[in-house]
Design an enzyme around this catalytic site. Structure first.
Site, PDB file in Angstrom:
ATOM      1  N   ASP A   1      -0.105  -9.938  -5.757  1.00  0.00           N
ATOM      2  CA  ASP A   1       0.909  -9.413  -6.664  1.00  0.00           C
ATOM      3  C   ASP A   1       0.460  -9.454  -8.120  1.00  0.00           C
ATOM      4  O   ASP A   1       0.990  -8.705  -8.958  1.00  0.00           O
ATOM      5  CB  ASP A   1       2.216 -10.211  -6.527  1.00  0.00           C
ATOM      6  CG  ASP A   1       2.992  -9.842  -5.279  1.00  0.00           C
ATOM      7  OD1 ASP A   1       2.716  -8.773  -4.696  1.00  0.00           O
ATOM      8  OD2 ASP A   1       3.863 -10.625  -4.870  1.00  0.00           O
TER       9      ASP A   1
ATOM     10  N   LYS B   1       2.151  -1.081  -1.284  1.00  0.00           N
ATOM     11  CA  LYS B   1       3.244  -1.749  -1.979  1.00  0.00           C
ATOM     12  C   LYS B   1       4.269  -0.707  -2.438  1.00  0.00           C
ATOM     13  O   LYS B   1       4.326   0.407  -1.908  1.00  0.00           O
ATOM     14  CB  LYS B   1       2.689  -2.560  -3.150  1.00  0.00           C
ATOM     15  CG  LYS B   1       1.748  -3.685  -2.736  1.00  0.00           C
ATOM     16  CD  LYS B   1       2.472  -4.768  -1.976  1.00  0.00           C
ATOM     17  CE  LYS B   1       1.586  -5.957  -1.669  1.00  0.00           C
ATOM     18  NZ  LYS B   1       2.315  -7.050  -0.992  1.00  0.00           N
TER      19      LYS B   1
ATOM     20  N   ARG C   1       7.101   2.442   3.164  1.00  0.00           N
ATOM     21  CA  ARG C   1       6.276   1.256   3.392  1.00  0.00           C
ATOM     22  C   ARG C   1       6.167   0.934   4.884  1.00  0.00           C
ATOM     23  O   ARG C   1       7.114   1.155   5.648  1.00  0.00           O
ATOM     24  CB  ARG C   1       6.822   0.063   2.611  1.00  0.00           C
ATOM     25  CG  ARG C   1       6.806   0.330   1.110  1.00  0.00           C
ATOM     26  CD  ARG C   1       7.201  -0.862   0.302  1.00  0.00           C
ATOM     27  NE  ARG C   1       6.228  -1.950   0.434  1.00  0.00           N
ATOM     28  CZ  ARG C   1       6.357  -3.118  -0.184  1.00  0.00           C
ATOM     29  NH1 ARG C   1       7.405  -3.342  -0.966  1.00  0.00           N
ATOM     30  NH2 ARG C   1       5.442  -4.059  -0.023  1.00  0.00           N
TER      31      ARG C   1
END
Length: 415
Positions: A305, A332, A117
């Site tokens: 999300d 993500k 990430r």
């Protein structure tokens, strides 16, 4: 690797107690560990990401005692050490910001997923403040050599609560104030908590500012996680059933998905509202969503999300639902655009990915399938919602839900 079989449900009428808010819990652990004095945190999330944060602050020198979901944390002057952030990007990014202004050498790492990430979005503005940070081409592992920082006035190129929070925490020890702009669509939990701990903080609709400050211990009760509540809510809507999700945080920076669902016909009410910096309520849902939805580039950051589970719900709404402006999903725990499409297509959904979004043509009956969530908790739980509303599924690697919702497959939320 474990798996779980999700059975098709014909109806849904349940009361669900969702877990404590992960985002608030991680922030509470880090800030309490840095503050002067003893803080008591009640209803702390018991997920893997929070345990990673606890392990990190213990290594930094703080005392953390836990009994059930209550933690007593005595703050400490942090000293240099090696830290394992597990799968928690929030822990890694916030600590990079905070530690940049403290004396010592700190080495931060994480699991394979976290190593993939991007950390450059935090490192570059901190470096402009004078931070000495070395990384693996903008990713973990990262070495922070703490030292003097300058204040700054920084505009987020992409709204991000984690980047904003990292800069605000760096501002606690900078030579002058840190101001972060373009943050109106981001979560404000860090600002709320800093204010509760005595920091000099100012926040408006699109800007947050922290001046050099000393933090003092404060007690906190963590509300239920609004993002986790989205799964039983969407399941109830997909099956045109009913559910009540108890004690959910309804901070307006976290409930854009509720407003979206109401706008397409969902009957959603707040009951037993408790006001405060982090307000809570029981969320009561009945019926279904009658119209497809559009999530554009302005709305996407406010419900990033929840997009995978909203796409799962869209499979059961006649018409074409569209998500665009959500390219952040590709960075993500997995590439959530690709993973969402693969998971729902495995169940028979008519779904396609675009460069920065997803298109779902709803109303097609879903069948039984096997889903690989690619180690991503939100993909596993979204697939479970689609499976329970459709023809069932075998979800491999189901243990990944422990990152945010350890009891998801045990509490009656889906099974």
């Amino acid at each position: 690797m474990s798996f779980v079989t999700v059975k098709s449900l014909s109806h849904y009428d349940r009361t669900v107690f969702c877990p404590a808010d992960k985002s608030i819990s991680v922030r509470a652990v880090i800030l309490a560990a840095y503050a002067q004095g003893e803080s008591v945190i009640k209803n702390l999330s018991l997920c893997d990401d929070v345990y990673s944060a606890i392990d990190c602050v213990r290594r930094l020198g703080a005392s953390v005692e836990t009994v059930g979901s209550e933690a007593r944390i005595v703050g400490a002057r942090f000293s240099g050490c090696k830290l394992d952030c597990g799968n928690s990007a929030t822990t890694a990014r916030l600590l990079i910001g905070l530690l940049s202004g403290l004396n010592g050498v700190y080495e931060l790492d994480g699991d394979e997923s976290l190593r993939s990430r991007p950390m450059r979005r935090v490192i570059e503005p901190l470096a402009a403040m004078g931070a000495n940070i070395r990384s693996d081409d903008g990713r973990l592992p990262v070495k922070v050599v703490g030292g003097a920082l300058r204040g700054c006035d920084y505009t987020l190129p992409v709204p991000s609560a984690q980047v904003k929070s990292a800069l605000l925490l760096a501002g606690l020890n900078a030579s002058s104030a840190v101001t972060v702009g373009n943050c109106g669509a981001t979560r404000n939990h860090t600002e709320n908590m800093l204010a509760a701990m005595g920091a000099s903080v100012r926040a408006s609709d699109n800007e947050a500012c922290v001046a050099p400050s000393v933090l003092h211990a404060a007690d906190l009760t963590v509300p239920g996680d609004a993002s986790s509540a989205a799964y039983p809510i969407c399941l109830a809507l997909a099956l045109r059933g009913r559910c009540t999700v108890k004690n959910v945080g309804i901070n307006e920076t976290r409930t854009a998905y509720i407003a979206l669902l109401r706008s397409v016909g969902a009957d959603i009410e707040y009951k037993n509202v408790v006001t405060g910096a982090e307000p809570t309520a029981d969320i009561c849902v009945s019926g279904g969503a009658s119209r497809p939805f559009v999530i554009d580039e302005n709305l996407a950051p406010r419900l990033i999300d929840e997009i995978p589970v909203l796409c799962a719900l869209a499979c059961f709404i006649n018409g074409k639902s569209v998500v665009r402006g959500a390219g952040e999903l590709r960075f993500k725990e997995s590439d959530r655009i690709k993973a969402t499409v693969q998971a729902l297509r495995a169940l028979g959904a008519d779904i396609a990915e675009t460069d920065d979004g997803i298109v779902v043509c709803g109303g097609k009956k879903l069948g039984f399938g096997t889903v690989d969530p690619h180690g991503d908790h939100r993909i596993a739980m979204s697939a479970a919602v689609a499976a329970a509303s459709g023809g069932g599924a075998r979800i491999t690697g189901s243990e990944c839900v422990s990152v945010s919702y350890p009891d998801f497959f045990k509490t009656g939320a889906v099974l």
